[in-house]
Design an enzyme around this catalytic site. Structure first.
Site: not given
Length: 312
Positions: A178-180
């Protein structure tokens, strides 16, 4: 009985309880490579497309971008049921398609050919098939159509756009990156960055360090994934989750870590890239799927053969 035991594609699919399962809906173009067929549909229309699919109904479609992710989710189910045959908190995969039932035979046959554990096939002629996502308790929707994805997000369903690409099927366990900001977390800091630049964003994060960030479009999916992950010890888990963010660990990492802790969401590994390209670290992780809101990061992932999904 001998036929059933010799060919896994004939085995019945275990029906899941949607109130407890992690329901993932995929479109046919997300799970299979239908780019040639889609081109035919756009150029010659639905009738020619349907004829083509019917004429090739016994020819399995090649795997698409989300194929390895679905296979790995199936592997997780297998490991869960080995430890607890009565467990209901499983992955539940359904196919949501704008194909007509007539042209959908090839889709079903392809899933059977690969032994995919798909519990439901929904062939919907309505232009906006996402209206059925909530009724199936879908927690994640993967599509190759941007309008579908935007409609799903507006309906409050975690969703991402997959781009067709040639990918190498990674080995197990299931690995999800996941990106943030604007993916797991809200886009509040992104907005500050756009308005005030990097210095303003750093100051904002430092001032808000003790305040958990708002939830992003994929938080609900990540939380349910984490719930399944907690059934196993870290050493034995068939799931590994990663955070790969452009944030600086020194200036903007603490709030992200505190937010995950507040949510009770355990992440196996976190990489604070400070704006550096994500491709090299993704090539090392070899995830089954990578979620990001930045198209440049999606392109970087595609360049190293990583299955990618854009959260618009």
């Amino acid at each position: 009985p001998s036929l059933l035991s010799s060919n896994p594609s004939f085995l019945p699919v275990l029906q899941k309880d949607p109130s407890e399962a992690l329901v993932i809906a995929v479109t046919t173009r997300a799970i299979f490579d239908l780019e040639e067929e889609h081109k035919l549909y756009l150029e010659k229309g639905k009738e020619e497309y349907t004829k083509h699919q019917q004429a090739n109904q016994d020819k399995p479609l090649p795997p698409g971008t989300a194929f390895a992710f679905i296979q790995a989710a199936q592997y997780v189910n297998k490991k869960i049921l080995e430890s607890n045959p009565a467990e209901k908190n499983l992955f539940d995969i359904l196919v949501l398609s704008n194909n007509s039932p007539e042209s959908g035979v090839r889709i079903v046959n392809s899933a059977k050919h690969y032994g995919l554990e798909i519990s439901k096939f929904c062939f919907v002629s309505d232009e906006d098939s996402t209206q059925y996502l909530k009724s199936h308790s879908v927690k994640l929707f993967l599509s190759a159509d941007r309008t579908d994805v935007c409609n799903a997000l507006r309906r409050g369903v975690s969703a991402a756009l997959v781009f067709q690409q040639d990918v190498q099927a990674p080995s197990t366990p299931l690995r999800v990156v996941f990106d943030g900001d604007a993916v797991l977390f809200s886009d509040e800091t992104d907005r500050v960055f756009r308005e005030q630049g990097l210095e303003g964003a750093v100051q904002y994060e430092q001032a808000m360090e003790a305040v958990p960030m708002g939830e992003g479009p994929l938080k609900a999916f990540a939380m349910h994934l984490g719930k399944i992950r907690k059934k196993f010890s870290q050493e034995e888990s068939p799931i590994r989750t990663y955070l790969v963010t452009a944030r600086s660990g020194r200036d903007m990492g603490i709030r992200a870590i505190k937010t995950l802790r507040e949510w009770g969401l355990a992440i196996d590994e976190a990489f604070f890239m400070d704006g550096a390209p994500k491709g090299p670290i993704l090539a090392q992780i070899q995830p089954h799927i990578f979620f990001d809101d930045g198209l440049h990061n999606i392109q970087g992932a595609q360049d190293v053969g990583v299955p990618s999904a854009w959260v618009p």
